[in-house]
Motif scaffolding. Sequence first.
Motif, PDB file in Angstrom:
ATOM      1  N   THR A  41       0.850  -1.186   0.000  1.00  0.00           N
ATOM      2  CA  THR A  41       0.000   0.000   0.000  1.00  0.00           C
ATOM      3  C   THR A  41       0.887   1.237   0.000  1.00  0.00           C
ATOM      4  N   TRP A  74      -2.238   6.311  -1.442  1.00  0.00           N
ATOM      5  CA  TRP A  74      -3.504   5.591  -1.688  1.00  0.00           C
ATOM      6  C   TRP A  74      -4.426   5.728  -0.478  1.00  0.00           C
ATOM      7  N   ARG A 108      -7.921   7.744  -0.718  1.00  0.00           N
ATOM      8  CA  ARG A 108      -9.129   6.919  -0.742  1.00  0.00           C
ATOM      9  C   ARG A 108      -9.924   6.947   0.548  1.00  0.00           C
ATOM     10  N   CYS A 146     -20.617  -0.195  13.899  1.00  0.00           N
ATOM     11  CA  CYS A 146     -20.226   1.222  13.946  1.00  0.00           C
ATOM     12  C   CYS A 146     -21.378   2.142  14.364  1.00  0.00           C
ATOM     13  N   ARG A 180      -4.530  -5.826   2.798  1.00  0.00           N
ATOM     14  CA  ARG A 180      -4.445  -4.363   2.634  1.00  0.00           C
ATOM     15  C   ARG A 180      -5.817  -3.708   2.452  1.00  0.00           C
ATOM     16  N   GLY A 229     -15.795  -3.510   0.674  1.00  0.00           N
ATOM     17  CA  GLY A 229     -15.725  -2.058   0.879  1.00  0.00           C
ATOM     18  C   GLY A 229     -16.505  -1.245  -0.126  1.00  0.00           C
ATOM     19  N   ASN A 230     -16.325  -1.602  -1.384  1.00  0.00           N
ATOM     20  CA  ASN A 230     -16.941  -0.796  -2.433  1.00  0.00           C
ATOM     21  C   ASN A 230     -18.469  -0.813  -2.364  1.00  0.00           C
ATOM     22  N   HIS A 283     -19.907   9.415  11.698  1.00  0.00           N
ATOM     23  CA  HIS A 283     -19.023   8.275  11.931  1.00  0.00           C
ATOM     24  C   HIS A 283     -17.833   8.412  10.982  1.00  0.00           C
ATOM     25  N   ASN A 307     -14.787   6.917   6.315  1.00  0.00           N
ATOM     26  CA  ASN A 307     -14.113   7.271   5.069  1.00  0.00           C
ATOM     27  C   ASN A 307     -14.424   8.736   4.764  1.00  0.00           C
ATOM     28  N   ARG A 339     -14.395  10.311   2.091  1.00  0.00           N
ATOM     29  CA  ARG A 339     -15.220  10.504   0.892  1.00  0.00           C
ATOM     30  C   ARG A 339     -16.700  10.281   1.210  1.00  0.00           C
ATOM     31  N   ILE A 340     -16.994   9.325   2.097  1.00  0.00           N
ATOM     32  CA  ILE A 340     -18.397   9.115   2.511  1.00  0.00           C
ATOM     33  C   ILE A 340     -18.878  10.350   3.277  1.00  0.00           C
ATOM     34  N   ASN A 390     -11.025   4.342  11.419  1.00  0.00           N
ATOM     35  CA  ASN A 390     -12.380   3.937  11.787  1.00  0.00           C
ATOM     36  C   ASN A 390     -12.327   3.189  13.120  1.00  0.00           C
TER      37      ASN A 390
HETATM   38  O1  UT7 Z   1     -17.528   1.601   9.346  1.00  0.00           O
HETATM   39  C1  UT7 Z   1     -18.060   0.508   8.684  1.00  0.00           C
HETATM   40  C2  UT7 Z   1     -18.482   0.877   7.345  1.00  0.00           C
HETATM   41  N1  UT7 Z   1     -17.389   0.763   6.440  1.00  0.00           N
HETATM   42  C3  UT7 Z   1     -17.239   1.623   5.472  1.00  0.00           C
HETATM   43  O2  UT7 Z   1     -17.976   2.557   5.418  1.00  0.00           O
HETATM   44  C4  UT7 Z   1     -16.181   1.368   4.438  1.00  0.00           C
HETATM   45  C5  UT7 Z   1     -16.693   1.754   3.097  1.00  0.00           C
HETATM   46  N2  UT7 Z   1     -15.776   1.547   2.022  1.00  0.00           N
HETATM   47  C6  UT7 Z   1     -14.651   2.262   1.842  1.00  0.00           C
HETATM   48  O3  UT7 Z   1     -14.299   3.085   2.654  1.00  0.00           O
HETATM   49  C7  UT7 Z   1     -13.882   2.060   0.557  1.00  0.00           C
HETATM   50  O4  UT7 Z   1     -14.612   1.198  -0.285  1.00  0.00           O
HETATM   51  C8  UT7 Z   1     -12.456   1.473   0.750  1.00  0.00           C
HETATM   52  C9  UT7 Z   1     -11.567   2.556   1.367  1.00  0.00           C
HETATM   53  C10 UT7 Z   1     -12.510   0.269   1.660  1.00  0.00           C
HETATM   54  C11 UT7 Z   1     -11.856   1.096  -0.600  1.00  0.00           C
HETATM   55  O5  UT7 Z   1     -11.879   2.193  -1.483  1.00  0.00           O
HETATM   56  P1  UT7 Z   1     -12.430   2.015  -2.973  1.00  0.00           P
HETATM   57  O6  UT7 Z   1     -12.268   3.298  -3.634  1.00  0.00           O
HETATM   58  O7  UT7 Z   1     -13.826   1.480  -2.849  1.00  0.00           O
HETATM   59  O8  UT7 Z   1     -11.426   0.961  -3.570  1.00  0.00           O
HETATM   60  P2  UT7 Z   1     -11.720  -0.468  -4.202  1.00  0.00           P
HETATM   61  O9  UT7 Z   1     -12.095  -1.433  -3.139  1.00  0.00           O
HETATM   62  O10 UT7 Z   1     -12.643  -0.316  -5.382  1.00  0.00           O
HETATM   63  O11 UT7 Z   1     -10.278  -0.846  -4.749  1.00  0.00           O
HETATM   64  C12 UT7 Z   1      -9.633  -0.094  -5.780  1.00  0.00           C
HETATM   65  C13 UT7 Z   1      -8.255  -0.666  -6.012  1.00  0.00           C
HETATM   66  C14 UT7 Z   1      -8.239  -2.183  -6.133  1.00  0.00           C
HETATM   67  O12 UT7 Z   1      -7.260  -2.530  -7.094  1.00  0.00           O
HETATM   68  P3  UT7 Z   1      -7.684  -2.945  -8.576  1.00  0.00           P
HETATM   69  O13 UT7 Z   1      -8.566  -4.157  -8.429  1.00  0.00           O
HETATM   70  O14 UT7 Z   1      -8.422  -1.757  -9.121  1.00  0.00           O
HETATM   71  O15 UT7 Z   1      -6.368  -3.218  -9.228  1.00  0.00           O
HETATM   72  C15 UT7 Z   1      -7.752  -2.651  -4.783  1.00  0.00           C
HETATM   73  O16 UT7 Z   1      -7.092  -3.882  -4.827  1.00  0.00           O
HETATM   74  O17 UT7 Z   1      -7.409  -0.353  -4.878  1.00  0.00           O
HETATM   75  C16 UT7 Z   1      -6.790  -1.547  -4.414  1.00  0.00           C
HETATM   76  N3  UT7 Z   1      -6.563  -1.446  -2.978  1.00  0.00           N
HETATM   77  C17 UT7 Z   1      -5.454  -0.896  -2.449  1.00  0.00           C
HETATM   78  N4  UT7 Z   1      -4.361  -0.361  -3.011  1.00  0.00           N
HETATM   79  C18 UT7 Z   1      -3.408   0.119  -2.189  1.00  0.00           C
HETATM   80  C19 UT7 Z   1      -7.390  -1.814  -1.970  1.00  0.00           C
HETATM   81  N5  UT7 Z   1      -6.825  -1.527  -0.799  1.00  0.00           N
HETATM   82  C20 UT7 Z   1      -5.627  -0.955  -1.056  1.00  0.00           C
HETATM   83  C21 UT7 Z   1      -4.601  -0.441  -0.256  1.00  0.00           C
HETATM   84  N6  UT7 Z   1      -3.525   0.092  -0.849  1.00  0.00           N
HETATM   85  N7  UT7 Z   1      -4.683  -0.436   1.093  1.00  0.00           N
END
Ligand code: UT7
Length: 325
Positions: free
Chosen positions: A28, A32, A36, A112, A151, A217-218, A252, A255, A257-258, A282
């Motif tokens: 990571t 990022w 994010r 949460c 990650r 997550g997404n 809460h 994120n 962005r949320i 979080n």
């Molecule tokens: O409190 C409980 C409620 N929880 C939440 O509200 C969490 C909600 N979700 C989120 O905050 C976001 O979805 C995350 C922060 C978890 C992820 O962000 P995202 O913009 O939705 O990313 P993604 O899951 O779509 O992943 C995008 C890319 C992926 O790579 P590929 O498949 O596009 O090549 C992931 O593998 O980012 C990659 N990725 C990372 N890269 C570097 C995922 N985690 C990491 C990381 N470092 N830690």
Amino acid sequence: MRGRIIAIASYVPETVLTNYDLEKMVATSDEWITERTGIRERRIAHDEQAASDMAYEAARLALRRASLKAKDIDLIVVASVTGDMPFPSTSCYLQRLLGAKNAAAFDINAACSGFLYGLHIVNSFIRTGSHSRILLVGTEVLSRFVNWSDRTTCVLFGDGAGAAVIEGTREKRGIYSTHIASDGNLSELITLPGGGSRYPSSTESILKKRHYMKMKGNETFKVAVRTLSDIAVKTLEANKLKPSQIALLIPHQANLRIIRATAKRLGLPDEKVFINIDKYGNTSAASIPIALDEAVKSDRVKDGDYILLEAFGGGLTWASALLRW
Ligand code: UT7
């Protein structure tokens, strides 16, 4: 009669884990994680600290700020998904640590949203007159349930606790309304599958890594923005308030962005949104009380202000509250 938070306090462990530390553990980058999520660092409990120990630190400070003794409390409610053990409840351990011998104690699990679910419950208890001085605590040691080689989750979570003392009042301040909701059809989005009656602890369960948190997550992200916006609007309508009348939104901290997306839907400018996700990540049920404590300490909350609280998490659950400070 309504409940009022007469004191708020928080505790976070000293150990700081930065994004740069995580760069050495998984594939990571600080860039990022910051872009994010908005998280720069999080706190990690030391090895001997369980959820009740951190709850104790926050609770005793809250009691001191309320000028109360532990024996003055007649109910302890702890919100946590990382309690000391499946039973007895973390609230009973907290009762023991505090010496709160006149209290009843129980835990709630709404992930949460736990602190706001708790606020809903204790406000109802105050209104019915069944209890009069309540300690409500959110405490989490999420670092124990994070897979430090995954990650997609390990960069998100941190440890901490927040505690509120709640009393009844007939004044024009306090808890104006609370709202809770859930959708069990979305229960698979955030889980910690192992160690319960579905998948009891076993070698197989450990090998399958069921004792770690899992999150889609997404998908969670999209539901979070929609449900938080909806419940925030409902809360304003229930109180006949316009967004412009809200002095501070305390969301809460899951994120950035949320947080920004929901604030934008309400038309709230940045200065009316409290953010500390950069420091703690979080912290699940501890997130709202830690943020409320910091908002009060930094004078972002003034007497008479309308404050909107909102949270979202595993279950899925979501909740909100409108306070007049
Ligand atoms: O409190 C409980 C409620 N929880 C939440 O509200 C969490 C909600 N979700 C989120 O905050 C976001 O979805 C995350 C922060 C978890 C992820 O962000 P995202 O913009 O939705 O990313 P993604 O899951 O779509 O992943 C995008 C890319 C992926 O790579 P590929 O498949 O596009 O090549 C992931 O593998 O980012 C990659 N990725 C990372 N890269 C570097 C995922 N985690 C990491 C990381 N470092 N830690």
